[in-house]
Design a protein around this motif. Sequence first.
Motif, short mmCIF file in Angstrom:
data_model
loop_
_atom_site.label_atom_id
_atom_site.label_comp_id
_atom_site.label_asym_id
_atom_site.label_seq_id
_atom_site.Cartn_x
_atom_site.Cartn_y
_atom_site.Cartn_z
N LEU A 1 -5.65 6.81 -0.11
CA LEU A 1 -4.23 6.83 -0.43
C LEU A 1 -3.86 8.07 -1.24
CD1 LEU A 1 -3.56 3.09 -1.39
CD2 LEU A 1 -2.81 4.28 0.68
N ALA A 2 -4.73 8.47 -2.17
CA ALA A 2 -4.44 9.65 -2.99
C ALA A 2 -4.46 10.93 -2.15
CB ALA A 2 -5.44 9.74 -4.14
N ARG A 3 -5.31 10.96 -1.12
CA ARG A 3 -5.43 12.17 -0.29
C ARG A 3 -4.39 12.21 0.84
NH1 ARG A 3 -10.27 14.96 -0.67
NH2 ARG A 3 -11.79 14.04 -2.12
N ARG A 4 -3.76 11.07 1.12
CA ARG A 4 -2.80 11.03 2.22
C ARG A 4 -1.58 11.90 1.86
NH1 ARG A 4 0.17 5.52 3.58
NH2 ARG A 4 -2.00 4.79 3.80
N LEU B 1 0.82 -1.21 0.00
CA LEU B 1 0.00 0.00 0.00
C LEU B 1 0.86 1.26 0.00
CD1 LEU B 1 -2.87 -0.98 2.46
CD2 LEU B 1 -3.00 -0.74 -0.02
N ASP B 2 2.01 1.20 0.66
CA ASP B 2 2.93 2.34 0.60
C ASP B 2 3.42 2.54 -0.84
OD1 ASP B 2 2.69 2.86 3.28
OD2 ASP B 2 4.45 1.69 3.86
N GLY B 3 3.68 1.43 -1.54
CA GLY B 3 4.07 1.55 -2.94
C GLY B 3 2.95 2.13 -3.79
N MET B 4 1.71 1.71 -3.52
CA MET B 4 0.57 2.28 -4.22
C MET B 4 0.42 3.77 -3.92
SD MET B 4 -1.95 1.58 -6.33
CE MET B 4 -2.26 -0.19 -6.26
N HIS B 5 0.67 4.14 -2.66
CA HIS B 5 0.62 5.56 -2.28
C HIS B 5 1.65 6.37 -3.06
CE1 HIS B 5 1.37 8.76 1.06
NE2 HIS B 5 0.58 9.23 0.12
N ALA B 6 2.86 5.82 -3.19
CA ALA B 6 3.89 6.52 -3.95
C ALA B 6 3.51 6.62 -5.43
CB ALA B 6 5.22 5.78 -3.78
N PHE B 7 2.91 5.56 -5.97
CA PHE B 7 2.48 5.59 -7.37
C PHE B 7 1.43 6.68 -7.59
CE2 PHE B 7 -0.38 4.31 -10.77
CZ PHE B 7 0.50 4.03 -11.80
N LEU B 8 0.46 6.75 -6.70
CA LEU B 8 -0.58 7.77 -6.83
C LEU B 8 -0.01 9.17 -6.62
CD1 LEU B 8 -3.49 5.98 -4.92
CD2 LEU B 8 -3.16 6.14 -7.38
#
Length: 293
Positions: A195-198, A51-58
């Motif tokens: 994740l996009a708003r974090r 999920l951290d990787g997905m956060h970085a991608f977004l």
Amino acid sequence: MAQTLERLTRRTDTMQSIRGIVRTMKTMSAINAAPYEQAAEAIDVWRDTVLDGMHAFLRCNGPLMQTVSEDPQRVLIVMGSDHGLCGNYNEVLAREVMDYPHADTAQIICVGAQMQDALNGEGITPAATLLPPANTDGLIRLAGQLVTRLDAMRATAGPENLAAALVYTQRGLHGLQSPVTRALLPLDPDMLDRLARRPWTSRSLPQFSMAPPDLLASLVRNLVFATLYRAAAEALVTENAARLARMQQAEQSVDENLEALNAETRSVRQSEITTELLDVIVGFEALKRRHRR
């Protein structure tokens, strides 16, 4: 009377043997649940990393817009039990499948031959049946097989034309278990929005060497793998918990039967002793009268 006492002794010995078996099964259930619980905790940590990787991608590519077909190909994965001695575990899951809104049109993949029998009892024929894991290493095998099947379906139907859900048993309050249906694909839009708003808290900005489509596909695949692995581990924890509860009930029932048998044995033995004493007294009185004459 001797035959009755002998029969009671045999029944008591049999009950004691059964109690030993039940106690062994109860101990094994408690021991077997621990590795799966540790595996569930470990995969949670790995899922957080994905999920951290997905956060970085977004963070680099902006919010992810998912398009879903109005009539997608639906897949339902059911995590059942194939080891027995855990009550109506599979039957409860089969009823949960029946409550799924698209159960009549969905392609169902079940885990466990007994789960397949429970689904057949509800009039549902699974498209495929997989073997349940026998240990923690089997969790990787099962999750990998499911991910491979979903990848093949996505390649055939298209990513936007596949909707997958997961049915399994999870732990509830006060040691209870309850079936749950969880969406698997497409990804939860609320989760992606969070994740996009974090905010990005690291002082270093994320950088990638892979092409964005390939990176996104890899992240989604790993996230689905982690979700399936976690569900399988949770299902096995609850299965062993259900078996432990059944064995505790069985042990209590055996103890009650043993107590009743012991009480009956003591009563029969006391009756035998009383009868023998009366025979001795009667014989003694007869000898005394004969001696007086």
